[in-house]
Design a protein around this motif. Structure first.
Motif, PDB file in Angstrom:
ATOM      1  N   SER A 225     -48.526  12.749 -29.937  1.00 35.37           N
ATOM      2  CA  SER A 225     -49.624  13.149 -29.043  1.00 35.37           C
ATOM      3  C   SER A 225     -49.203  13.005 -27.582  1.00 35.37           C
TER       4      SER A 225
ATOM      5  N   GLY B  22     -48.994  16.063 -25.237  1.00 28.66           N
ATOM      6  CA  GLY B  22     -49.874  15.953 -24.074  1.00 28.66           C
ATOM      7  C   GLY B  22     -49.082  15.955 -22.780  1.00 28.66           C
TER       8      GLY B  22
ATOM      9  N   ILE C 175     -56.114  14.371 -17.568  1.00 27.23           N
ATOM     10  CA  ILE C 175     -57.036  13.866 -18.605  1.00 27.23           C
ATOM     11  C   ILE C 175     -57.158  14.869 -19.747  1.00 27.23           C
ATOM     12  N   ALA C 176     -57.365  16.140 -19.396  1.00 18.61           N
ATOM     13  CA  ALA C 176     -57.544  17.169 -20.422  1.00 18.61           C
ATOM     14  C   ALA C 176     -56.274  17.358 -21.248  1.00 18.61           C
TER      15      ALA C 176
ATOM     16  N   MET D 276     -55.919  14.602 -23.723  1.00 19.11           N
ATOM     17  CA  MET D 276     -56.955  14.755 -24.743  1.00 19.11           C
ATOM     18  C   MET D 276     -56.588  15.863 -25.730  1.00 19.11           C
ATOM     19  N   ILE D 277     -56.162  17.014 -25.200  1.00 18.32           N
ATOM     20  CA  ILE D 277     -55.792  18.134 -26.070  1.00 18.32           C
ATOM     21  C   ILE D 277     -54.561  17.791 -26.907  1.00 18.32           C
TER      22      ILE D 277
ATOM     23  N   PHE E  97     -53.678  14.889 -28.008  1.00 14.82           N
ATOM     24  CA  PHE E  97     -54.069  13.992 -29.097  1.00 14.82           C
ATOM     25  C   PHE E  97     -54.867  14.741 -30.169  1.00 14.82           C
ATOM     26  N   VAL E  98     -55.845  15.544 -29.740  1.00 11.86           N
ATOM     27  CA  VAL E  98     -56.694  16.264 -30.715  1.00 11.86           C
ATOM     28  C   VAL E  98     -55.860  17.259 -31.521  1.00 11.86           C
TER      29      VAL E  98
ATOM     30  N   LEU F 251     -63.650  22.088 -29.182  1.00 10.70           N
ATOM     31  CA  LEU F 251     -63.765  20.981 -28.217  1.00 10.70           C
ATOM     32  C   LEU F 251     -63.973  21.536 -26.810  1.00 10.70           C
TER      33      LEU F 251
ATOM     34  N   ILE G 207     -64.310  18.743 -16.891  1.00 14.75           N
ATOM     35  CA  ILE G 207     -64.561  17.300 -16.827  1.00 14.75           C
ATOM     36  C   ILE G 207     -64.764  16.815 -15.390  1.00 14.75           C
TER      37      ILE G 207
END
Length: 289
Positions: A12, A16, A243-244, A247-248, A250-251, A270, A282
């Motif tokens: 991730s 990321g 941040i995004a 997050m992406i 990891f998801v 998401l 965000i």
């Protein structure tokens, strides 16, 4: 279970991190130039091919890591001076269409010079094994790439936070008129921002080459993912992009591990959910923070 957890977390961070470099580069170009560069993915692919060429010619991967972004940056400078500058006073839609066409031109040039076969970047011998992390093992080359990503992000933070050029970039993204009144060459800052954004695409390409292999349209999926990062984080916001991207990363890694076919669907769901709650992303439409 421990090995799976380690694998997911590190993968991730690697994915990321690639998204961070791509998304921040895209946002730097937009924040300073108000140009949404649709050729960003093609420049990413070009960075991977430049890296492949350097290694194939006898150079090692670390030389490719330095050379590929510089070569992409030179091309970015030519693109800015020849194509973007004449369009600066026109609507953003002109540069949008222009860079969309440029994407296909670069794709065609890649196929012309390197062919359509999948290429592999040969890594140094010490990067070809695995390292033990407790009861888990992890490929060395992925850890080296993760360190490379961290080094790039640290260098970018130093550039934007500690150098005159970086401070001028941050100021010019918010109040270019005031910066110009202080005697700063705003056009020079904008050009530097465009070149820096292109170099970051090239950097992401040479880092991702050993991870995903190298092929002509490898930039298309990455361009879409980069836009997802930019949209979720907030257009023009560097912190939002970081941040995004994480997050992406990891998801998407988690989804690919458990339900591979639905991974990108979950990412888009998401994005839709976040945009319903936060229509501007965000951190909203932002500047360099």
């Amino acid at each position: 279970m421990f090995a799976i957890t380690v694998d997911i977390i590190l993968n991730s961070l690697v994915l990321g991190g690639i998204f961070v470099i791509m998304g921040v580069g895209l946002n730097i170009i937009y924040g300073l130039n108000r140009v949404m560069n649709l050729a960003h993915g093609a420049l990413y692919a070009l960075g991977a091919y430049f890296g492949y060429t350097v290694v194939s010619a006898g150079g090692n991967y670390f030389l490719a890591f330095i050379a590929a972004p510089i070569l992409v940056g030179v091309l970015g400078l030519i693109i800015e001076r020849v194509l973007i500058t004449p369009m600066r006073k026109r609507s953003m839609i002109y540069t949008l269409i222009l860079t969309y066409g440029l994407m296909f031109v670069i794709d065609g040039l890649i196929k012309f010079f390197w062919g359509v076969e999948t290429r592999f970047i040969h890594l140094p011998e010490f990067m070809q094994g695995s390292v033990s992390l407790g009861s888990a093992s992890y490929p060395v080359f992925r850890l080296v790439i993760l360190i490379g990503i961290a080094a790039v992000v640290a260098a970018l933070m130093l550039l934007l936070g500690r150098t005159r050029l970086g401070i001028n970039m941050r100021a010019a993204s918010e109040i270019p008129e005031m910066v110009s009144a202080c005697g700063v060459n705003v056009r020079g800052v904008q050009i530097s921002g465009f070149v820096l954004g292109c170099m970051m695409a090239g950097t992401a390409g040479v880092l991702a080459g050993p991870l995903f292999t190298v092929f002509p349209i490898m930039g298309h999926d990455m361009l879409i993912s980069s836009f997802v990062v930019v949209v979720i984080g907030g257009l023009g916001s560097l912190r939002g992009a970081v941040i995004a991207a994480l997050m992406i990363g990891f998801v998407q890694t988690l989804a690919e591990f458990f339900i591979t076919e639905m991974a990108m669907v979950i990412v888009y769901m998401l994005m839709a959910l976040i945009l319903v709650i936060k229509p501007l992303g965000i951190l909203g439409e932002g500047k360099f923070e």
